[in-house]
Write a protein that holds these residues in place. Structure first.
Motif: not given
Length: 192
Positions: A60, A111, A114
């Motif tokens: 991440s 997009q 997320y």
């Protein structure tokens, strides 16, 4: 039977039988090595895949780092321009997303949905690292302050000790006074 006997012996060693309400309930079928210990994993109908939180956090952070670059903005702009050009300039048969570009909006929303949690996860990890660094800096600063105070006390003690010690100038002046006094005593008998 043997496990039940072991459980009774364990209870006897611990000082008698406990109240049954305080004992953990058995979870799930299957043989157990110790009946006095709860099972660590609770079997269910659906077993979710396990993941490594550290690896997921590192991923991440990499994604969040990429989302914050000019390269990402350039690529996103190129993709959107190609998308709009494809769906406006090509014949109707080749188009897959007509003018209001609902599918493009959906993809950008996906997009963003997320990207936001990934960025928050990366920020939380950075906050944790910053907190640890600040605690270490605070501890280092406290040690430095303690060392400085110790050295200050030592210097003050040395100064105090030096105040009681005769300095070279003091000894020289005392010697000169003694020599002068001796010279005066030598001259005094000659004058008689």
């Amino acid at each position: 039977m043997r496990e039940l006997r072991q459980l009774r012996e364990l209870r006897a060693r611990e000082g008698g039988a406990r109240d049954r309400r305080t004992e953990p309930a058995a979870t799930g079928p299957g043989p157990r090595s110790r009946l006095d210990q709860p099972r660590t994993a609770r079997p269910g109908l659906i077993t979710l895949p396990s993941y490594d939180p550290e690896a997921f956090g590192k991923l991440s952070e990499r994604i969040a780092r990429f989302l914050g670059t000019g390269r990402f903005i350039v690529w996103m702009t190129v993709v959107i321009i190609l998308w709009v050009a494809w769906n406006t300039l090509l014949p109707d048969a080749a188009r897959f997303d007509d003018y209001p570009f609902i599918f493009l909006t959906l993809m950008l929303s996906l997009q963003a949905s997320y990207a936001a949690p990934l960025i928050l996860l990366a920020q939380n990890r950075q906050d944790n690292r910053d907190r640890v660094n600040m605690e270490q800096d605070r501890a280092r600063s406290d040690r430095n302050i303690a060392d400085t105070e110790y050295l200050t006390r030592e210097v003050a003690a040395l100064r105090q000790g030096l105040g009681e010690v005769a300095t070279r100038d003091f000894v020289r002046s005392e010697l000169q006074a003694l020599l002068k006094e001796l010279d005066e005593r030598r001259e005094a008998p000659e004058m008689l």
